[in-house]
Write a protein that holds these residues in place. Structure first.
Motif, PDB file in Angstrom:
ATOM      1  N   SER A   1      15.336 -33.836  -4.899  1.00  0.00           N
ATOM      2  CA  SER A   1      13.640 -33.928  -5.241  1.00  0.00           C
ATOM      3  C   SER A   1      13.985 -34.511  -3.471  1.00  0.00           C
ATOM      4  CB  SER A   1      13.195 -35.020  -6.101  1.00  0.00           C
ATOM      5  OG  SER A   1      14.632 -36.659  -6.057  1.00  0.00           O
ATOM      6  N   LEU A   2      12.578 -34.650  -3.252  1.00  0.00           N
ATOM      7  CA  LEU A   2      12.149 -35.513  -2.322  1.00  0.00           C
ATOM      8  C   LEU A   2      12.558 -36.352  -2.230  1.00  0.00           C
ATOM      9  CD1 LEU A   2      11.232 -34.695   1.095  1.00  0.00           C
ATOM     10  CD2 LEU A   2       8.387 -35.668  -0.549  1.00  0.00           C
TER      11      LEU A   2
ATOM     12  N   SER B   1       4.809 -41.500 -18.318  1.00  0.00           N
ATOM     13  CA  SER B   1       6.631 -40.621 -17.368  1.00  0.00           C
ATOM     14  C   SER B   1       7.655 -41.876 -18.471  1.00  0.00           C
ATOM     15  CB  SER B   1       6.732 -41.813 -15.957  1.00  0.00           C
ATOM     16  OG  SER B   1       7.356 -41.221 -15.270  1.00  0.00           O
ATOM     17  N   ARG B   2       6.864 -42.591 -18.662  1.00  0.00           N
ATOM     18  CA  ARG B   2       7.909 -43.412 -19.399  1.00  0.00           C
ATOM     19  C   ARG B   2       8.579 -43.173 -20.749  1.00  0.00           C
ATOM     20  NH1 ARG B   2      12.098 -47.417 -18.574  1.00  0.00           N
ATOM     21  NH2 ARG B   2      13.560 -47.479 -20.159  1.00  0.00           N
ATOM     22  N   TYR B   3       7.463 -42.607 -21.410  1.00  0.00           N
ATOM     23  CA  TYR B   3       7.103 -42.205 -22.801  1.00  0.00           C
ATOM     24  C   TYR B   3       7.568 -41.223 -22.772  1.00  0.00           C
ATOM     25  CZ  TYR B   3       4.403 -40.687 -26.920  1.00  0.00           C
ATOM     26  OH  TYR B   3       4.210 -40.353 -28.396  1.00  0.00           O
ATOM     27  N   ARG B   4       7.738 -40.136 -22.231  1.00  0.00           N
ATOM     28  CA  ARG B   4       7.785 -39.286 -22.203  1.00  0.00           C
ATOM     29  C   ARG B   4       9.468 -38.516 -22.328  1.00  0.00           C
ATOM     30  NH1 ARG B   4       5.039 -34.285 -18.295  1.00  0.00           N
ATOM     31  NH2 ARG B   4       5.701 -35.810 -17.158  1.00  0.00           N
ATOM     32  N   GLU B   5      10.220 -40.081 -21.245  1.00  0.00           N
ATOM     33  CA  GLU B   5      11.266 -39.436 -20.829  1.00  0.00           C
ATOM     34  C   GLU B   5      12.325 -39.672 -22.743  1.00  0.00           C
ATOM     35  OE1 GLU B   5      14.398 -43.528 -19.234  1.00  0.00           O
ATOM     36  OE2 GLU B   5      12.913 -42.744 -18.338  1.00  0.00           O
TER      37      GLU B   5
ATOM     38  N   GLY C   1       8.976 -40.480  -7.121  1.00  0.00           N
ATOM     39  CA  GLY C   1       7.848 -39.239  -7.693  1.00  0.00           C
ATOM     40  C   GLY C   1       6.386 -40.173  -8.066  1.00  0.00           C
ATOM     41  N   VAL C   2       6.972 -40.614  -9.173  1.00  0.00           N
ATOM     42  CA  VAL C   2       5.760 -41.715 -10.119  1.00  0.00           C
ATOM     43  C   VAL C   2       5.112 -42.635  -9.268  1.00  0.00           C
ATOM     44  CG1 VAL C   2       7.055 -43.089 -11.490  1.00  0.00           C
ATOM     45  CG2 VAL C   2       5.537 -42.788 -12.141  1.00  0.00           C
ATOM     46  N   ILE C   3       5.937 -42.907  -7.783  1.00  0.00           N
ATOM     47  CA  ILE C   3       5.186 -44.408  -7.566  1.00  0.00           C
ATOM     48  C   ILE C   3       4.462 -43.805  -6.250  1.00  0.00           C
ATOM     49  CG2 ILE C   3       5.451 -46.127  -6.274  1.00  0.00           C
ATOM     50  CD1 ILE C   3       7.613 -46.966  -8.007  1.00  0.00           C
ATOM     51  N   ALA C   4       4.945 -42.457  -5.832  1.00  0.00           N
ATOM     52  CA  ALA C   4       3.846 -41.466  -5.272  1.00  0.00           C
ATOM     53  C   ALA C   4       2.427 -40.689  -6.274  1.00  0.00           C
ATOM     54  CB  ALA C   4       5.083 -40.380  -4.839  1.00  0.00           C
TER      55      ALA C   4
END
Length: 686
Positions: free
Chosen positions: A335-336, A236-240, A594-597
């Motif tokens: 987001s939710l 996730s962090r790499y994509r950012e 999102g990533v932690i969910a």
């Protein structure tokens, strides 16, 4: 890095393949190290012929046994006596008062007896003892039960691994929405699991660490569960960073720098919590600590070295079709977790109080947990040995059908036998094998196995027979309950202290770590409560594993704190950048939610795999941990930790520098002249 990993795999490969050779599921692998029953089992292994294989042949017909049934039983027992060397020769049948059942106690200590020989003996007896025409024949007893238990443990390895891989693969495909990307972390997790097997074998050879079916299964679960979590955060962090930095290598360096501290602290809490199990007296718990730690650390090393190397080599195209282009901006959408954070931010005290009441109410369900798990209730699907025990319990009410084993010094055998026969609750007793300075005495109680009456008899024997050991199946269950209660009092404080110290070092606060620890302890209580509402009323499980409370506490506290670390670490970054406490808390939830969910769903799903295994203790452990992870992910971290952080404001960072109000010209966390707020490095939703 890739070349280094190829060398590592080549090095550990031969050792990984040998782990199954040192995996044992003997009684002594699960008993307390210092208990009477453990000493009995160890001494019995050294007696002539090894440990005695005790069985009971149970012939039963609902309408009553016929003369032909008696002849069939006598003929089969005679055949078994011809094929095998039985203690005391051909056994005599003992009929039930209602005439429906006939039992033959059978015992053998043929030379060279071990686990393989025991299983062969039991299977040979079962081949001969067959019923027909409405006559049922079941082989039970301690030897048959051990064979059936071993078969269940042996069946765990393959199905557990395949099911775990399948579950993680499906979730990764849904999370990444890419035909390729999901495969990379899954392959890396598989390599980490392979490495952990090699390291576990080396640990066994160097230090004699216990390797059981339960501990090796949990190690695999942790590798795939925790490893995939770390992969989700890193990817996730790499994509950012790929949107901000052109070269994949430099983007990966930035990603590791950004999420590395949180991932290291996360794995540190899990490893520290699991290592606290070394203080346990129960062999199975103590052995699970090192193996679980190996799994987590192997997953960490692989995800922070091998995964980045593969992603950099493949480049941006691994994200196809959602490739993060350099200089692009992701679509902004509500987001939710933004909505959840807003509701928690508006009325933090109301949300906090409501959540606390809900968790407290759920925790009350633990009062409904079924009593201690009996041996015959420890299987999801009843094997033949358990069916035999149930038939005996109905046909011979109030009579002991399995022996209590007494090991006494050889020179005091007659004196001990007399004392045994004079003990209240004893129905009969006789001397068996002698060797290595010890004599074995088989004792039958007047009460049914694992009943209150038999428990009282065992305790009386232990009080009367000083210098002797009292063991057997029922004594083992008593020792398990006592030892688990003792281990809980020692291990729980150690886990809390070790986790707190790591959190204090990472967050530089006393209040924030305390908040996270209280939250995960509340989750543990609520999860056990949900188990109490489900196990017996809905699933029909008739007992609770004595080790459930301790093991679920260790795993939920160690793993649950992970998600709190990611949330609070991001909150601290926002505060250091100058954000107000409430804004920092809500931003942290929005950007990490999102990533932690996703990570929580993966971890819960991997532990849920245990609920499909054949042993009640694994089913219960998997259920409680999976429910706890989901509670922590979607209720406690989202609402309660966020609302508590909003309500406490800067006090959440006490006594650190962030707990103090900044001066008029400096942002929070600064110690010098004011600078323009920087964009904090953070975790982003996938």
């Amino acid at each position: 890095m890739l070349g280094l990993w190829i060398a590592v795999i080549a090095l550990v490969g031969p050792f990984a393949a040998k782990l199954a050779d040192v995996q044992h599921d003997k009684v002594t692998d699960y008993l307390p190290a210092s208990a009477d029953s453990t000493q009995v089992a160890k001494i019995e292994e050294k007696l002539p012929g090894g440990e005695t294989t005790e069985m009971v042949l149970v012939y039963h017909r609902d309408g009553g046994l016929s003369a032909v049934d008696w002849e069939t039983a006598a003929g089969q027992v005679a055949e078994i006596t011809r094929q095998h060397e039985l203690i005391g020769g051909a056994p005599k049948g003992i009929p039930s008062k209602d005439g429906t059942t006939l039992m033959y106690p059978v015992a053998s200590n043929e030379p060279g007896a071990n686990e393989e020989q025991r299983d062969k003996l039991v299977n040979d007896v079962r081949e001969v003892a067959q019923g027909e025409g409405g006559l049922s024949v079941d082989v039970g007893g301690t030897g048959a039960l051990a064979t059936d238990s071993g078969a269940v443990y042996d069946s765990l390895g393959g199905p557990l691994l395949y099911t775990t891989v399948a579950v993680v693969a499906v979730l990764l495909i849904l999370i990444y929405r890419s035909p390729v990307l999901w495969l990379v972390p899954l392959v890396v997790a598989g390599i980490a699991d392979y490495m952990s097997m090699g390291v576990a074998y080396g640990l066994n050879q160097a230090f004699g660490t216990t390797v059981s079916g339960q501990s090796s299964g949990v190690m695999t679960i942790l590798v795939f569960g925790a490893g995939t979590d770390y992969a989700l955060l890193l990817v996730s962090r790499y994509r950012e960073e790929l949107r901000r930095i052109e070269r994949p290598y430099e983007a990966m360096v930035a990603a590791l720098r950004g999420c590395g501290p949180a991932v290291l602290a996360s794995s540190g809490t899990v490893a520290a919590g699991l290592l606290c199990l070394l203080a346990a007296d129960l062999n199975s718990s103590r052995g699970m600590g090192p193996l679980g730690t190996i799994g987590v650390l192997c997953a960490l090393i692989a995800m922070l070295t091998l995964l980045p190397a593969i992603l950099v080599l493949v480049g941006r195209r691994v994200f196809w079709p959602l490739v993060p282009a350099f200089g692009s901006t992701p679509k902004q959408r509500r987001s939710l977790f933004s909505a959840m954070g807003s509701s928690a931010g508006r009325r933090p005290l109301t949300v906090l109080a409501s959540g606390a009441v809900l968790l407290g109410a759920l925790a009350l369900g633990s009062l409904n947990l079924p009593g201690p798990l009996k041996q015959e209730d420890s299987f999801v699907n009843k094997p033949e040995a358990v069916v035999a025990m149930e038939t005996l319990a109905k046909a011979y009410p109030g009579r002991g059908s399995q022996p209590i084993d007494v090991i006494t010094p050889q020179g005091r055998a007659d004196e001990t036998l007399a004392a045994v026969l004079g003990t209240p609750g004893v129905d009969s007793a006789e001397k068996g094998r002698t060797g290595d300075g010890w004599t074995e005495i088989s004792v039958f109680a007047k009460s049914a196995p694992q009943s209150a009456g038999e428990t009282a008899t065992i305790k009386s024997l232990r009080d009367e027979l000083k210098g002797s050991y009292v063991g057997g199946d029922s004594a083992q269950q008593i020792d398990l309950e006592v030892t688990n209660a003792r281990d809980t009092k020692i291990v729980v404080p150690l886990v809390l202290v070790s986790v707190m110290l790591i959190l204090i070092g990472l967050l530089r606060s006393l209040v924030a770590p305390l908040l996270l620890v209280v939250a995960v302890v509340a989750v543990w209580g609520a999860s056990l409560g949900i188990g109490g509402l489900v196990f017996e009323p809905l699933v029909g499980l008739k007992g609770t594993d004595p080790g459930l409370g301790l093991l679920s506490f260790v795993f939920l506290v160690a793993l649950g704190v992970d998600y709190g670390i990611f949330l609070m670490h991001r909150m601290r970054e926002e505060s250091l950048a100058g954000a107000e406490p409430a804004t920092a808390a809500l931003t942290a939830l929005r950007t990490t939610g999102g990533v932690i969910a996703s990570a929580g769903l993966v971890l819960a799903a991997t532990f849920a795999v245990l609920t499909n295994m054949g042993l009640v203790q694994l089913v219960q452990l998997g259920f409680v941990i999976a429910v706890g992870v989901l509670l922590d992910t979607f209720l406690v971290r989202t609402y309660l930790v966020t609302s508590a952080s909003v309500a406490l404001g800067r006090k959440v960072w006490w006594p650190g520098v962030l707990s103090r109000e900044p001066g008029p010209a400096e942002p929070a966390g600064s110690s010098g002249p004011a600078e323009p707020p920087r964009q904090p490095e953070s975790l982003r939703a996938p």
